[in-house]
Design a protein around this motif. Sequence first.
Motif: not given
Length: 269
Positions: A25, A30, A264
């Motif tokens: 990030h 991202w 994620l």
Amino acid sequence: MRPAAQWQVGVDIQRDSLRAVAVQHRRYGWQLRGWWEWPMSHHSPADTQLPPQADVVSALGELRRSLPAGYRIRVGIPAGRTLQQQLVLPAMAMTESDTCRYIGQMAAQQLDMPASQLCWDYVASAGSKHVSVVTAPADEVARLQEYFTQSQCHLSAITPDALALAPYQAQEGDNAWVIYRSQQDWLWYGPQQWGSTRFSDVAGIPGLLARLGCEAEHIHFCGPHEVLTEPSQEWLDPYHVLHLVAPPLPENIGPFVIALGLALGRYPA
């Protein structure tokens, strides 16, 4: 100057392959940092979806040598091997350790098995004594941990693989359902619920939608395009969750959907 954020890595272990995806990030969102895939030599017995230990340890060792210092890894455990429960805590105040012990005892009691054979995690509802509990067989959790110990690869979290679909669902809105076809199951994530369904338990996509009780217009499929049976069915592009994607890229992103979603996810502090 602020230090760069750590790489977050998702690892998806299947019977015939191990796939990993790394993201980071940065200021604008991202970024994809890397992807890897290793074939497994042969399938393990029918009672487990995990391949031979030597294959997994070798692949994880190669992955570790490819990563910078300070990485964090999340690995998936098949959602079909976990169980979701809703429990109510006692009215009296309890410490965090007492709460965890109580939840383990109650979960084991409902399953009629020793607490020593379970691993569990829970999320408490704000302003309520209700908790959502996820349990998994302790031996399967221990097997995953052993893979990482043997490969000297640091493991940060173990998560049901269906929860890897949460970042994709968040992109589509509160009413969206994201569905992914794995090797043996439909994995799904929808409003306030997630899970998996065996192929043999439903009659294709129509049977799955009927079981989930969701409307077709709220469905987003990710993974192989071949699962789509009607022109109106919508395929979700996994790359949409990333701000920056640069080559080289996988020839087919579909098999990497779970690994990317795991990368994620939220990690323990």
